[in-house]
Enzyme design. Sequence first.
Site, short mmCIF file in Angstrom:
data_model
loop_
_atom_site.label_atom_id
_atom_site.label_comp_id
_atom_site.label_asym_id
_atom_site.label_seq_id
_atom_site.Cartn_x
_atom_site.Cartn_y
_atom_site.Cartn_z
N ASP A 69 0.85 -1.19 0.00
CA ASP A 69 0.00 0.00 0.00
C ASP A 69 0.89 1.24 0.00
OD1 ASP A 69 1.01 0.12 2.61
OD2 ASP A 69 -0.76 -0.88 3.43
N ASP A 71 1.64 5.02 1.71
CA ASP A 71 1.40 5.97 2.80
C ASP A 71 1.96 7.31 2.37
OD1 ASP A 71 0.44 3.91 4.62
OD2 ASP A 71 2.52 3.23 4.71
N ASP A 145 10.30 4.29 12.70
CA ASP A 145 10.93 3.19 13.41
C ASP A 145 12.31 2.78 12.87
OD1 ASP A 145 9.59 2.28 11.17
OD2 ASP A 145 8.37 0.80 12.22
P1 ATP Z 1 3.92 -2.63 5.35
O1 ATP Z 1 4.64 -3.18 4.18
O2 ATP Z 1 3.50 -3.66 6.33
O3 ATP Z 1 2.80 -1.65 5.01
P2 ATP Z 1 5.09 -0.29 6.51
O4 ATP Z 1 6.50 -0.02 6.93
O5 ATP Z 1 4.53 0.58 5.43
O6 ATP Z 1 5.04 -1.81 6.13
P3 ATP Z 1 2.90 0.66 8.09
O7 ATP Z 1 2.30 0.04 9.29
O8 ATP Z 1 2.09 0.85 6.87
O9 ATP Z 1 4.19 -0.21 7.77
O10 ATP Z 1 3.52 2.06 8.57
C1 ATP Z 1 3.89 3.07 7.67
C2 ATP Z 1 5.11 3.79 8.19
O11 ATP Z 1 4.82 4.41 9.46
C3 ATP Z 1 6.32 2.90 8.46
O12 ATP Z 1 7.08 2.67 7.32
C4 ATP Z 1 7.07 3.70 9.51
O13 ATP Z 1 7.81 4.73 8.90
C5 ATP Z 1 5.96 4.32 10.31
N1 ATP Z 1 5.61 3.52 11.50
C6 ATP Z 1 4.68 2.54 11.58
N2 ATP Z 1 4.62 2.01 12.81
C7 ATP Z 1 5.54 2.68 13.54
C8 ATP Z 1 5.97 2.62 14.90
N3 ATP Z 1 5.44 1.73 15.74
N4 ATP Z 1 6.94 3.48 15.30
C9 ATP Z 1 7.47 4.38 14.44
N5 ATP Z 1 7.12 4.48 13.17
C10 ATP Z 1 6.17 3.65 12.70
MG MG Z 2 2.44 0.62 4.71
#
Ligand code: ATP
Ligand code: MG
Length: 426
Positions: A69, A71, A145
């Site tokens: 997805d 963001d 993170d």
């Molecule tokens: P996925 O492929 O599962 O979507 P993702 O890294 O995009 O992985 P998301 O949960 O969509 O994960 O989160 C989007 C972004 O928000 C992450 O890439 C990170 O930068 C930030 N983020 C998410 N959770 C946390 C957290 N617990 N602490 C700090 N930053 C976070």
């Molecule tokens: Mg994501």
Amino acid sequence: MILRAARKWLRRRKAKEPRRLPAKEHGIRPEDIGKNALTAVQKLARHGYTAYIVGGAVRDLLLGIAPKDFDLATDATPAQVRRLFRNSRTIGRRFRLIHLYFGGGQIIEVATFRDEADESAREESGRILRDNRFGDAEADARRRDFTANALFYDPDSGEVLDYIGGVEDIRRRRLRIIGDGEERIREDPVRMLRALRLAAKTRLAIAPADARLFAARAELLADISPARLLDEFIKIARSGCCAVILRNWHKHRIAECIFPQIAPPSAFCERACAEADKRAGRGKAVSVSFVAAAIYWDDIGEKWRDEMEKGARPVRAMENALGKLDFLNNRVLSRRVAARMTDLYFLLARMKISPPGGRARCERISGNSLFSRALAFAELEDDLRPLAEWWQAYAEKPEREKTQTLSAAGRKRRRRPAKTTGEPRQ
Ligand code: ATP
Ligand code: MG
């Protein structure tokens, strides 16, 4: 606390420009970005806001993985984003985020650039309770993170903006916590779960200094709400690499703290996870209750067989077996998942009744929405495989042959009451 404030002040003084990578260096093309995400960024930009693609999508594109997805991060406040997009809703308590809804169920998450949480928003343990202070792009990168998750892609200039060395870490195939690992895990222990999931998904190696912290900090997860743990568990079940992740939960003593049934995962659970991963790899939906039911199967299956040996019929035996086990006494599973697990176990028990009964009963069983899940489950165990084979064959038979199959099963059962290996048994 003072140390943190001092570090922040120092950083502010030397607020730096990001490293800017042009398209020819990173290889991401605007057409790699989903149309809706691109349109949303462009709309924000047209209205004078800064907006970037951020997080997992940029990381995945740099690694050659198709993003799940998209963001967005922007300097528009949540209220300003809401005003621009009619298809939007505010969500989240800890963070106020905006979801943009598009056709086909696609959701794009828009977050306003945020700063680190201040002291008043922290518990004594360091855990962050609220995190809604707005900041600039650099602060926003720092509060994320992992370095690999803190990259911005600007579709307008085609550049990737890197404030903290995420590009270099990705090149070195390393997943590294931003800042002080110990402090960042205390702020939000779920980051350990995210690290294990993302490392398995991207095949990046968790920086050894970070990974070493996990076992000793796993108990911090006991304070995390079941809703967040379930959310993470759902992502793991569907990740396409849940076998590896659950094994690593055990290795880092995380399972021990929040899911003792997988400390370590049973051989059956390993097979079920491998099956779930195969399905996810083929782009098929994976059910969370399938994985959860597999986790408990060693225990439930044994009790079920014991009850049947004592003379109970399959469904009653399952009732007794389940009565002895409270799988809600667990931090991760919700009532809803537990109810689906129970439905799956009972369907297996109903399939085990022999002779299988009349046509109407068999049609009800093979028409059950969990039937194919139950077949996949039964195929994973020697003891249950004949059951799966019989029901699979039944379901695939042309309508006119089904009644013949059933009367044959009834006759066979009457002749050889104790041994009917190729079909459901009592
Ligand atoms: P996925 O492929 O599962 O979507 P993702 O890294 O995009 O992985 P998301 O949960 O969509 O994960 O989160 C989007 C972004 O928000 C992450 O890439 C990170 O930068 C930030 N983020 C998410 N959770 C946390 C957290 N617990 N602490 C700090 N930053 C976070
Ligand atoms: Mg994501």
